[in-house]
Scaffold this active site. Structure first.
Site, mmCIF file in Angstrom:
data_model
loop_
_atom_site.group_PDB
_atom_site.id
_atom_site.type_symbol
_atom_site.label_atom_id
_atom_site.label_comp_id
_atom_site.label_asym_id
_atom_site.label_seq_id
_atom_site.Cartn_x
_atom_site.Cartn_y
_atom_site.Cartn_z
ATOM 1 N N VAL A 97 0.874 -1.176 0.000
ATOM 2 C CA VAL A 97 0.000 0.000 0.000
ATOM 3 C C VAL A 97 0.905 1.217 0.000
ATOM 4 O O VAL A 97 1.791 1.349 0.845
ATOM 5 C CB VAL A 97 -0.927 0.027 1.231
ATOM 6 C CG1 VAL A 97 -1.720 1.316 1.280
ATOM 7 C CG2 VAL A 97 -1.859 -1.165 1.199
ATOM 8 N N SER A 98 0.685 2.136 -0.948
ATOM 9 C CA SER A 98 1.606 3.259 -1.127
ATOM 10 C C SER A 98 1.102 4.563 -0.541
ATOM 11 O O SER A 98 1.825 5.546 -0.515
ATOM 12 C CB SER A 98 1.899 3.462 -2.623
ATOM 13 O OG SER A 98 0.695 3.678 -3.331
ATOM 14 N N SER A 99 -0.162 4.617 -0.084
ATOM 15 C CA SER A 99 -0.685 5.867 0.482
ATOM 16 C C SER A 99 -1.815 5.565 1.441
ATOM 17 O O SER A 99 -2.433 4.502 1.389
ATOM 18 C CB SER A 99 -1.172 6.806 -0.626
ATOM 19 O OG SER A 99 -2.308 6.269 -1.261
ATOM 20 N N GLN A 150 -5.189 5.036 -0.385
ATOM 21 C CA GLN A 150 -5.427 3.681 -0.890
ATOM 22 C C GLN A 150 -5.886 2.769 0.238
ATOM 23 O O GLN A 150 -6.777 1.944 0.066
ATOM 24 C CB GLN A 150 -4.150 3.131 -1.520
ATOM 25 C CG GLN A 150 -3.803 3.755 -2.858
ATOM 26 C CD GLN A 150 -2.580 3.109 -3.478
ATOM 27 O OE1 GLN A 150 -1.795 2.457 -2.785
ATOM 28 N NE2 GLN A 150 -2.414 3.294 -4.775
#
Length: 547
Positions: A21-23, A26
């Site tokens: 998960v990058s943010s 998200q």
């Protein structure tokens, strides 16, 4: 026989899963790590794979950590002879071409090696068709383009935030963040800020090492945002952070800040000077009262103090071919220094009268200085408001298209620099707060309490040593004899007190009546009792003149 004839169950193919998960967005919209892991586990169960391990990367991990976990997964896959990697989509696996050769080499090593892109419905392997390999490259390129675009937007936002005078990240301890996303500002934390102020003042006194300061601040209640202890390395970073006097430091550059400073710039620079020259005191188990106080009168070197059989002795180390060989006891020096302290600060009404004169003089000068300071502050505040108006005006001109961006940037830098210079001057006037007056009060305070400080057994060695450095200038020792000179304020007090004592002795010798009573002798009824002292009335009386 029947058991042997039964067909053996086929072994499940081993697999590994990769989730990222990058943010926070998200994670909040259904792309959380638990949701991804559930998707990948369900897929491997349906496909009949044995899931050996799931590698997960949280949104807070930086690029270095992400690549570290990626390569950790690839090593795990090779070591355990795993043929299948399961991932949600291409951009969950990689977002840069630096990782593509690693994946390609692994796929081309063995026909059994596969990457399952669950949501894309694609299985990539050595014998995949050319258009599948092409789409794989396109998706990686798209993911890399997205991440670069996102990085550019973040940097643009950070630059704009700095231009507005706000730090584009969390502020240090002593401040807190308020406001909504995109409009966040930093304000003083009323609970922690006083502790930070005390931390700077204590270190600026040059009595504390960073390690000792760390322990003292922990006792004073300084904690990190998680409630844990703030360690030495973090204290060092806090002491080096110019954010506390009103500026922002970002990627090696310092820009003006709009937040309220906690400390004055002068205090911050004093702390930096101490840290730069590494002049913070080093504490040892054996700490002589006169360590670093006396110089050798012959060679100028420091007198060294050694503990011998429970007693302190001072001597010259003969660094410069010095001929001094006398070792002197600390208690003998202590008694002599006490006499010098008492001479400058005798405990009687003469000191009170003298210090009263000094205090009156300071108050008179203080009244004049207040008027000058108020006028200077008023003028500086006028200049500051003028610079604010200029900044607002050029901003409006830029929005309306009357000036170019280049012209705006140049004038903004010019006006901002002028504003910063005015603010520095304003802070110096406000924070200094008539330092000469405060120094005079400090002299009075030391003069009143010097005897108590030096004689009080509960006072630390550092307190007494500080008192000596405040009273005396360059004391020396020569063959066991002490030579001292008082510092400027106290030499005046000492000399004046000596004059008063001399004058008092002279007055007693001149005007004091004789011990034996005067023999008045016999006198007439209206005669003079003391004919020597009283003149007879003139027989030729004259009328008194009025003036």
């Amino acid at each position: 026989m029947e058991t042997k004839m039964q067909e053996e169950k086929p072994k499940k193919e081993k697999s590994a899963a990769y989730a990222r998960v990058s943010s926070k967005e998200q994670e909040e919209t259904g792309y959380s790590l638990p949701a991804q892991e559930k998707l990948l586990r369900d897929y491997t169960d349906r496909a009949g794979f044995l899931l050996e391990k799931v590698f997960s990367i949280h949104e807070s991990a930086n690029g270095t950590i992400q690549r570290k976990i990626f390569h950790e997964m690839m090593r795990f896959v090779v070591k355990n002879k795993i043929n299948i990697i399961v991932v949600e989509t291409t951009d969950r696996l990689t977002r840069n071409f630096a990782d593509v050769p690693t994946i390609d080499n692994w796929l081309l090593e063995d026909e059994a090696h596969q990457i399952h892109l669950v949501k894309e419905g694609c299985i990539l392997h050595k014998n995949s068709k050319s258009h599948e390999w092409f789409m794989w490259r396109v998706k990686v390129a798209t993911a890399e383009y997205y991440i670069r675009l996102l990085s550019e937007n973040v940097k643009k936002g950070q630059k704009e935030k700095l231009a507005q005078g706000w730090l584009p990240t969390k502020p240090p301890l002593g401040y807190k963040t308020i406001g909504e996303k995109g409009h966040k500002t930093h304000v003083i934390d009323e609970v922690v800020a006083p502790i930070i102020q005390k931390m700077f003042k204590l270190y600026a006194s040059n009595k504390y090492s960073v390690q000792k300061l760390t322990n003292v601040m922990y006792e004073n209640g300084l904690r990190g945002r998680s409630g844990r202890r703030v360690y030495k390395s973090r204290i060092h970073k806090l002491l080096s952070n110019p954010f506390y006097y009103g500026t922002n430091q970002w990627k090696g550059k310092i820009t003006p800040g709009e937040h309220e400073p906690i400390i004055a710039k002068e205090l911050f620079m004093r702390v930096q000077e101490i840290m730069r020259h590494n002049t913070a005191p080093k504490y040892s188990r054996h700490n002589s009262l006169f360590k670093g106080v006396f110089d050798c009168e012959e060679c100028g070197g420091k007198i060294t103090w050694e503990l011998q059989k429970g007693k302190w002795y001072g001597h010259c180390n003969h660094y410069r071919n010095c001929t001094q060989k006398v070792w002197i006891k600390q208690n003998e020096i202590d008694a002599k220094m006490a006499d010098y302290v008492f001479e400058a600060t005798p405990k009687d009404e003469r000191v009170s009268r003298l210090l009263g004169w000094v205090q009156d003089a300071l108050k008179e000068g203080h009244a004049d200085e207040i008027g000058f300071r108020d006028k200077a502050i008023a003028e500086l505040e006028r200049q500051y408001q003028k610079s604010l108006q200029r900044l607002d005006q050029i901003y409006d001109d830029k929005i309306d298209g009357r000036i170019t961006q280049e012209f705006y940037d140049r004038k903004y830098a010019q006006y901002k620099k002028e504003q910063e210079e005015v603010m520095d001057s304003l802070n110096r006037h406000k924070n200094a707060n008539l330092k000469y007056f405060e120094m005079g009060i400090a002299v009075l305070d030391v003069a009143k309490r010097a005897r108590d400080i030096y004689l009080n057994p509960n006072r630390t060695v550092e307190d007494k040593r500080t008192l000596l450095s405040f009273l005396f200038s360059n004391p020396t020792i020569n063959n066991g004899n002490i030579t001292i000179s008082y510092r400027k304020p106290f030499d005046l007090i000492h000399n004046r007190l000596q004059e008063l004592m001399t004058l008092e002795k002279t007055e007693k010798r001149t005007f004091e009546p004789p011990k034996k009573p005067t023999n008045k002798g016999k006198s007439t009824a209206f005669g003079d009792a003391c004919p020597v002292m009283l003149r007879r009335q003139d027989s030729n009386l004259r009328p008194m003149r009025y003036t």
